[in-house]
Structure formats: structure tokens, C-alpha cells
Design an enzyme around this catalytic site. Structure first.
Site, PDB file in Angstrom:
ATOM      1  N   ILE A   1      10.838  22.820 -28.023  1.00 45.01           N
ATOM      2  CA  ILE A   1      10.482  21.803 -29.017  1.00 45.01           C
ATOM      3  C   ILE A   1       9.058  21.336 -28.760  1.00 45.01           C
ATOM      4  CG2 ILE A   1      11.087  19.576 -30.039  1.00 45.01           C
ATOM      5  CD1 ILE A   1      13.812  19.808 -28.639  1.00 45.01           C
TER       6      ILE A   1
ATOM      7  N   LYS B   1      11.465  14.190 -17.100  1.00 43.74           N
ATOM      8  CA  LYS B   1      10.903  14.404 -18.432  1.00 43.74           C
ATOM      9  C   LYS B   1      10.389  13.101 -19.049  1.00 43.74           C
ATOM     10  CE  LYS B   1      13.774  18.481 -19.270  1.00 43.74           C
ATOM     11  NZ  LYS B   1      15.115  18.900 -19.744  1.00 43.74           N
TER      12      LYS B   1
END
Lengths: 414, 414
Positions: free
Chosen positions: B131, B200
Site C-alpha cells: 500500500i 510501523k
């Protein structure tokens, strides 16, 4: 300090000025240069604007000012934006725009001029408003072969369809509401007939496949013929009707590109994108499905995309960016009649038993759909995948048996 | 022709080689240079690989070869990847990586070295797999002040929670299934305890706010304590439980950053993101909510993001790219106890009437939630917004009345 100009002081243009001024400091940090608006071009007067001293009615002020390095064209329409953009690029200035009509009709030519003059022509804001999509397709997904793009690209029609689906509102009433809320123009044709979505899918297709696909090559159908009966059948079938702009790479090197209402399965990532929101699905061979979602229009979202492009230009004053596609022609596009998909029909008939028999005889295997409160003379069914030419020929045959075809809507394979 | 090296031939590394080889032509077109893999570094032998001649066990082969301009580090882990990356950047080679652990723990230092040596250190693949998210945040949304980022950043835990929600499977059974399907490691701790999501969100926060936010500063709770009872109460409340990595800019200049399970309303854009999919919501002050959705992991999605970064490096061999953040410290992060949100409690009590009275006395206004088939001694409620310190103090008070607190889960305000 880099001097820029903003051409057009409408909704988006005034938003661009607002974003540049309100975020002056953080933008300077990101662009590594202070950005100053030297001119705002508009034929109207704005005596009360805090930026009154920046306004000019003369395009030449901008064109001839060597200090101006980047220009935001947010006027809309092909003329005079086309002429202005060409002159600016030829003069060695970078141009950024939200003008989808201009990019869709003149993109190849303008990108070539930009390339020849070692400047940038960027248009992130032309598709999806504030949703990042141009840059992700051209950069982040560069290692993919993009197999398909399908998107809800127009917020106005999505708002109308959402009202029809969720509140059983008629098309006319939903359109009226959209106009009252400022989502639809007084003349709503560009939105409801699909022209706006058509320009956007033409831009995405040109970018993805590297050759200009002109809007007039894109088979485009709007939503004005969608009836509440169709909405009900879509629901009974297990989905919703959405206006989809879609482009698919075919094995023979052409693309299947269209804008039309489609039945979308409820489990699809696009089915839940409602109201004025846009959503764009990009299917890459490596990355699978990636979906981008957000507000596809509006003053500040669109302006922020324009400003992001300004920042990018300022950071690349001496370097060409990535955006480019070559000119293209009709041979790139599979003629609509030769494209294949399953299709939904709704018909009226005085003899349902005979009609069902005729339908099966003519169309082969079909799936009849039932809905509650259907009138006695109504039938709806979904065919197998077949070419549009076949669909039309068979529909013609069916008409000859006395059935009246009220609707024909594509079934999405997403 | 540009020579590159790939360090690591595991799942992602072999995917990088596959994508580079299978898309050789289209990648050359996009990079405007042919890209050739000169070395693949791995300590293991791959005698049957079609690329057997490219393998080396010596890092120095890559470091000392002046022809190699770009190196993909897809080894994972901090050591020896950290040492290798540092040496490569110092030697004037650009490095791209999917290594979230390294970026989250050493990002500021490595980005500084890259800057000092005028090379690039790119890591699109470190968050969200295929993504696009790093580039959109740093470029497309550059004109925005990003108010908040919230994401489902780990596919394994999202798969487990989806099984619990949709199939009423216990955590243990869902984990076992995830392991059987290859979604979870034999030692699943990094996923289920939230460490992967923590790295993340630390990367996204550092990128967004320009200063390194180290993972150890991020309050992190995994999903191993989530019971099916909590899933049922979330549903009765009108939502689902998702493991969310979240960062919010606070007025005092600090950030509220955490990874924890949260109750998410069903209408939220993140609620429908199921199975192994990831979704990341970015809230900008100009653009509103933008959501990015897709497969957050897997060989080819992740590899395609690494290759996109290689292409970008090849196009910018002589220019620095945009990615940078300065070093940071604990003062950037609001201590967890001082952050505020509403919270759900599930308790056991032998006297419900008395417990309800105590709860209202201690917590003020609360909303009790009912679920079908709840045992006689169970109570669940949602509080108003209050600090974590208050939540804990009040929970302590409640415990003293004899109630046993079984669960405490944050209510998301998305």
C-alpha cells in the site's frame, strides 16, 4: 524565496491562496524554500480581499515576470487555460493544475511541451480531489503492471445514488437535494451524465498505460436513467449501483475503458463508499488491490493537492518530474460493442411465463432476480458474460417478442 | 544500465528479484535506465536458483563494487542490517528497505547519514506492504497539517480478530488457524503483542512530525487478552474490536501515540477492513480523512514496494529525495497516563445492583451495555472521556468494592 502565481480565484483558487498563506511556515520547511504568491489572476475584482494588492487582470504580468517560477492554473475549462498553460511552459515555468478537462483533452501535448522545456506539469488535484492517486500510480506502483483501475470518481453522482439506495429517494429528488447542498451545479449535466468521471478515468488510463486516451473514446453513460426499481433489484441481487469509471488492460494490447452505472457486489471494497466520497481501486499484478478513499472534491481538499504539487515543483525547479504520456489514438481502445461483461435487464411484459421462456431461449443461462412489491408485469434477470454487440442483438430479439426493455446495467466483476 | 544488489533472499528478497526480472522491460521504461541485479547476498546456498551466479556470501563484494549504486536491504532485523546499511550509505550508495525494525529504531541516524552523503534511504515497503503510504504522506499531503493517523497495520492480528468477530472463534483457535495458513509465525509474539504495529506507527509518526519517535516510547498492547465476551459487547455497542496504531497531534506540541485494541464504530472507514488487509486513515486539516487500503504484507506486494523505491533511486541517482526526520526524545510523547479517552470495562460481580451503583458513583456518567446470553454475574459499561490515570485510579476503587475487572478496552473517537 520562490515566487508563484495563482490563476483563477474561484472555489479552488481561493483555497490555494488560503492553504499557502495559512501553512506558510510548515510549507517553507517542506519545500526548503519560502513560497510567496506574487500574482493572483482573475477578471473579477476582489477589493475586500486581504490579498487585493496581488490581483491582476493581465496574464502577461505573470508570463513576463521572470521571478515567477511556478503557476497554479485553477481556472477550469479548456479556454483560455490551454493557451495560458502552453505559454507558461514554453517560457520555462512549471504549471500545476486541478483542471481535469484540460489535462484530459490536451495532456499529451502539454506534457510534451513541459518535457521539451525541462519544466513540470503536475495535476494531482485533477482526479480524486485531495486523495493522493496520480503520484501513487506513477511512483509507488511503478513496479506493477496495473491490470485494472476502477473508481467512484464523482462525488455528486455518488451522493445521489446513496440517497436513492439508502433513503429510497427518486433520482430527481436526490438531485434537487444535491443542488441545495451545493454538491451539484444548477446545470448538473457534467456530473450526472458522467462527463466529469469520464475525464478522470481518461487521465488515469493515460498515466497508467503511457498513451493519451481521449475522453471521446470512452463510452460514457450517466445515472439519470437509473430508477428505484433498479436499485431494488441490485439489492436483491446482493449489491448496489455505483457509477464506475473503469479501465482494464486486455490481452490484445487495447484497453476496455468506460464510465457507466454498474451492479457492484456488497462485499466489494467500492460498495461501501457512500455520499460525496470517492474511492479508487487499483489492481496491480504484484500488489493486488489497493484502494484510495476520501473526499474527491471541495475547496480545501482540492487546494491542498494543488499546493502539494507547487511544493513538489519548488523542490524540483531544475529537475523534470516523472509525469509523462505520449499521444494516442482510437486504436488503443477496444470498441465498446466488442467488450464483454454480464448484464442486468429489467423488462415489462404482459405474459411473464412466455417472457421467461423467450429470455432463456435468446440469452441462454440467465439468473432471474425477484424483489418484493414488484408489479405483476415486471421481470429482471442477469445474463452470462457476452459482448455488448450480442447484448444488443439479443435485446432486439427480445423486444420483438413484445417485451419492453426498461433498463440494462453492467455487472461489475470487481 | 544501473547495477543493484539485493541483500537477503527470504520471502521479500526473492520477491524483489522476481519482480525486477519479470518486469525488466517496463521497469527500464519507468526508470529510464535498465536495472541489473549484480549481487544477491545470503548466507545460505541456492544452487538451483536461476540466479545462482549472482549469489555471494560476502557483503564486501557489494560494498566495494563501485558499479553498484542501489542496494535493497530485505534481511530484516537490526543486525547486521544496521551495520551494512550505514556502510553502504557512507560509501555513496542508496539503500531501500522493507525493514521496519531497523527504520523504527535507527531511522534518524540513517537518514542523517544518507543526507550527509547525498544519497537516498527509502522505505515505502516498511509500512503497509504494497500500500502506498510513505510517499503519499510525505509528498501528496505535504500541504496539510496531519492531525491524526490511525491504522490497522498488522494483517495477522486483523485476521485473528476477524475470525473472532465473524466466526466466534476463540483467540487461540484463530491464532492456530493463522499459523496453519502461514499468516502467523510459529512464535507469534511480534504480531499478537503489537510490536510489529508499534514499529510501523513509530515510522509514520516520525515521518509526519519530523522527529524520531522511538518504539519504546509507544504504549503498546496486543490482542492476546481479548475475549469473545468483549467481541460480543463491542457488537452490542455498535462496532468491532480492531488493533489500532494511532498518533494524534496534541495542542501542547506532544503526540498521543499508542498501539492497542479499540472499539471502533461500525460506520468508521476502518471497521470494514477485515482479514489480512491493512488500512491506514490519515486525517489532514485541509484534505479531511483519506484512507489507504490493501494487502499489508506478502511476498509480491512488499517486493513491489521495494522495487518502486529502487526505481525512484535510479531516477534520482544524483538528487536527494524528500525523506528525512531529525532525532527525537521522550519529550515528544505525551505520557500514556496523561492521555484521555473513553474506555470500556467488563467486570464480574456477585451483586449487580450494588455494582451498578458503585460504578456510577465512581465513574460518573457511564453507558451500560447488554449482550444476549450474558452470565448473571457480568456487567459491561463505557465511561466518558477521562485520563488513563483516572481510569486506573477509578478501576482500583471499583476493585475494592469486590468487583473483578476482566477487561478494559479503549473507545476510538474515529
Amino acid at each position: 524565496m520562490v515566487q508563484v502565481a495563482v490563476m483563477g480565484h474561484g472555489v479552488v483558487g481561493s483555497g490555494v491562496v488560503e492553504v499557502l498563506e495559512n501553512h506558510r511556515e510548515s510549507i517553507a520547511k517542506r519545500a526548503k524554500e519560502e513560497i510567496n504568491i506574487k500574482y493572483i489572476l482573475d477578471i473579477r475584482d476582489f477589493p475586500d480581499s486581504p490579498y487585493a494588492d496581488k490581483f491582476t487582470k493581465s496574464f502577461d504580468d505573470i508570463l513576463n515576470d521572470e521571478e515567477v517560477k511556478v503557476v497554479a492554473e485553477v481556472m477550469g475549462g479548456v479556454n483560455p487555460a490551454y493557451d495560458f498553460t502552453k505559454k507558461l511552459l514554453l517560457a520555462g515555468k512549471s504549471v500545476v493544475t486541478s483542471n481535469k478537462e484540460l489535462v484530459a483533452t490536451k495532456g499529451a501535448e502539454l506534457l510534451q511541451i513541459a518535457k521539451d522545456n525541462n519544466v513540470n506539469y503536475l495535476f494531482e488535484a485533477s482526479v480524486g480531489g485531495g486523495i493522493p492517486i496520480i503520484r501513487p500510480i506513477s511512483q509507488c506502483l511503478a513496479a506493477n503492471d496495473v491490470v485494472e483501475i476502477a473508481g467512484i470518481l464523482n462525488g455528486t453522482t455518488n451522493f445521489i445514488l446513496t440517497k436513492m439506495i439508502k433513503e429510497n429517494m427518486s433520482f430527481e429528488d436526490a438531485l434537487k437535494m444535491a443542488q441545495q447542498l451545493g454538491y451539484a451545479e444548477r446545470n448538473p449535466e457534467a456530473d450526472v451524465e458522467g462527463h466529469d468521471a469520464c475525464r478522470k478515468i481518461a487521465i488515469l488510463a493515460s498515466l497508467t498505460y503511457g498513451k493519451h486516451i481521449y475522453p471521446e473514446l470512452v463510452h460514457t453513460t450517466g445515472i439519470s436513467a437509473i430508477a428505484l426499481e433498479d436499485v431494488a433489484y441490485a439489492s436483491a441481487w446482493g449489491g448496489v449501483i455505483k457509477l464506475i469509471g473503469q479501465v482494464k488492460a486486455l490481452d490484445d494490447g487495447t484497453v476496455d475503458i468506460c464510465v457507466e452505472p454498474m451492479f457492484i457486489e456488497r462485499s466489494s471494497q467500492l460498495a461501501g463508499i457512500d455520499d460525496v466520497f470517492n474511492g479508487i481501486l487499483v489492481r496491480g499484478d504484484a500488489t493486488g488491490d489497493v484502494v484510495f478513499y476520501g473526499k474527491g472534491a471541495g475547496k480545501l481538499p482540492t487546494a491542498s493537492a494543488v499546493v502539494a504539487d507547487i511544493i513538489d515543483c519548488v523542490k524540483h525547479l531544475k529537475a523534470r518530474k516523472y509525469l509523462y504520456w505520449a499521444d494516442g489514438d482510437a486504436s488503443l481502445v477496444k470498441p465498446y460493442e466488442e467488450t464483454s461483461f454480464a448484464v442486468y435487464f429489467r423488462i415489462e411484459t404482459n405474459d411473464k411465463a412466455a417472457a421467461e421462456e423467450n429470455i432463456s431461449k435468446i440469452f441462454g443461462t440467465v439468473k432471474f432476480i425477484a424483489r418484493s412489491e414488484a408489479p405483476e408485469n415486471e421481470l429482471a434477470f442477469v445474463t452470462d458474460v457476452m459482448t455488448v454487440a450480442d447484448q444488443l442483438a439479443k435485446a432486439e430479439q427480445l423486444s420483438k417478442t413484445g417485451a419492453v426493455i426498461k433498463s440494462k446495467i453492467r455487472i461489475s466483476d470487481l
